[in-house]
Design a protein around this motif. Structure first.
Motif, mmCIF file in Angstrom:
data_model
loop_
_atom_site.group_PDB
_atom_site.id
_atom_site.type_symbol
_atom_site.label_atom_id
_atom_site.label_comp_id
_atom_site.label_asym_id
_atom_site.label_seq_id
_atom_site.Cartn_x
_atom_site.Cartn_y
_atom_site.Cartn_z
ATOM 1 N N VAL A 32 3.766 14.397 -2.240
ATOM 2 C CA VAL A 32 3.145 13.563 -1.212
ATOM 3 C C VAL A 32 2.329 12.482 -1.912
ATOM 4 O O VAL A 32 1.412 12.794 -2.675
ATOM 5 C CB VAL A 32 2.240 14.417 -0.295
ATOM 6 C CG1 VAL A 32 1.501 13.538 0.703
ATOM 7 C CG2 VAL A 32 3.066 15.486 0.422
ATOM 8 N N VAL A 33 2.674 11.212 -1.652
ATOM 9 C CA VAL A 33 2.019 10.090 -2.321
ATOM 10 C C VAL A 33 1.366 9.191 -1.278
ATOM 11 O O VAL A 33 2.051 8.568 -0.467
ATOM 12 C CB VAL A 33 3.034 9.272 -3.151
ATOM 13 C CG1 VAL A 33 2.312 8.209 -3.966
ATOM 14 C CG2 VAL A 33 3.870 10.178 -4.044
ATOM 15 N N ASP A 34 0.027 9.143 -1.298
ATOM 16 C CA ASP A 34 -0.717 8.275 -0.392
ATOM 17 C C ASP A 34 -2.102 8.073 -0.977
ATOM 18 O O ASP A 34 -2.707 9.023 -1.469
ATOM 19 C CB ASP A 34 -0.815 8.908 1.007
ATOM 20 C CG ASP A 34 -1.119 7.886 2.086
ATOM 21 O OD1 ASP A 34 -2.157 7.195 1.964
ATOM 22 O OD2 ASP A 34 -0.332 7.776 3.038
ATOM 23 N N GLU A 37 -6.908 9.742 1.228
ATOM 24 C CA GLU A 37 -7.026 11.189 1.030
ATOM 25 C C GLU A 37 -6.798 11.975 2.320
ATOM 26 O O GLU A 37 -6.177 13.040 2.305
ATOM 27 C CB GLU A 37 -8.392 11.544 0.451
ATOM 28 C CG GLU A 37 -8.526 13.017 0.136
ATOM 29 C CD GLU A 37 -9.839 13.389 -0.526
ATOM 30 O OE1 GLU A 37 -10.041 14.597 -0.718
ATOM 31 O OE2 GLU A 37 -10.640 12.500 -0.842
ATOM 32 N N ARG A 40 -3.056 11.949 3.016
ATOM 33 C CA ARG A 40 -2.405 12.751 1.972
ATOM 34 C C ARG A 40 -2.583 14.244 2.276
ATOM 35 O O ARG A 40 -1.629 15.020 2.223
ATOM 36 C CB ARG A 40 -2.996 12.389 0.606
ATOM 37 C CG ARG A 40 -2.272 12.984 -0.564
ATOM 38 C CD ARG A 40 -2.762 12.435 -1.891
ATOM 39 N NE ARG A 40 -4.174 12.687 -2.143
ATOM 40 C CZ ARG A 40 -5.116 11.751 -2.234
ATOM 41 N NH1 ARG A 40 -4.805 10.477 -2.094
ATOM 42 N NH2 ARG A 40 -6.374 12.077 -2.473
ATOM 43 N N THR A 56 0.638 16.504 -4.900
ATOM 44 C CA THR A 56 0.191 15.207 -4.394
ATOM 45 C C THR A 56 -0.024 14.215 -5.533
ATOM 46 O O THR A 56 -0.242 14.601 -6.685
ATOM 47 C CB THR A 56 -1.117 15.336 -3.586
ATOM 48 O OG1 THR A 56 -2.147 15.837 -4.442
ATOM 49 C CG2 THR A 56 -0.944 16.243 -2.386
ATOM 50 N N CYS A 63 2.424 8.845 -8.993
ATOM 51 C CA CYS A 63 3.712 9.444 -8.634
ATOM 52 C C CYS A 63 4.684 9.390 -9.810
ATOM 53 O O CYS A 63 5.278 10.400 -10.186
ATOM 54 C CB CYS A 63 4.296 8.720 -7.427
ATOM 55 S SG CYS A 63 6.016 9.132 -7.036
ATOM 56 N N ASP A 78 3.716 6.395 0.700
ATOM 57 C CA ASP A 78 3.055 5.319 1.430
ATOM 58 C C ASP A 78 3.491 3.994 0.811
ATOM 59 O O ASP A 78 3.855 3.943 -0.368
ATOM 60 C CB ASP A 78 1.534 5.499 1.315
ATOM 61 C CG ASP A 78 0.747 4.491 2.135
ATOM 62 O OD1 ASP A 78 1.285 3.952 3.114
ATOM 63 O OD2 ASP A 78 -0.422 4.265 1.795
#
Length: 153
Positions: A32-34, A37, A40, A56, A63, A78
């Protein structure tokens, strides 16, 4: 008292839940990349509760730094992030033979048709706009994690 009132009750058939490790292994690993916070963690918690093994990253560079060690089946990505945005990150993932097979879901507030077209050109597997329904996100990730590897040419 009637005779049918005294019959023993049939034994209930109970199924034990599969171990979490087996479920996570079966469902797959998600990165999970955002940079936000809260988002995410929202995505990570929802996927973890579904039985996915979740890692994450805080942005696109994070990433790319982690992806080969984590070896995810799916990446939720994201678009608008510092250091390295989701567009460039997705392109880098597709160019690298070690990561080109990983399924990519763009999760973004950018809902314009031009953005969706760019996602298709890059070769992302799904495009989800914020705000999103967590159930829809889970459905998409589950489908991608269980499907055949992406073919990028």
């Amino acid at each position: 008292m009637h005779p049918e009132d005294t019959k023993p009750m049939p034994a209930r058939c109970e199924r034990r839940p599969a171990s979490l490790a087996r479920v996570a292994q079966a469902l797959g690993r998600v990165l999970v990349v955002d940079d936000d916070e809260v988002i995410r963690q929202l995505i990570a918690v929802n996927l973890t509760l579904e039985g996915f093994d979740v890692a994450t990253a805080v942005d696109g560079q994070d990433c790319l730094d982690k992806v080969t060690a984590i070896s995810p089946d799916v990446i939720t990505l994201d678009v608008m992030m510092p250091r390295l945005d989701g567009w460039v990150t997705a392109m880098e993932l597709r160019k690298n033979p070690q990561t080109s097979h990983v399924k990519v879901v763009l999760i973004t507030a950018r809902a314009q048709e031009a953005d969706r077209s760019l996602g298709q050109q890059i070769g992302v597997d799904a495009y989800l706009t914020k705000p999103f329904d967590p159930g829809e996100m889970i459905r998409i990730v589950r489908e991608l994690a269980s499907g055949p590897p992406a073919t990028v040419g």
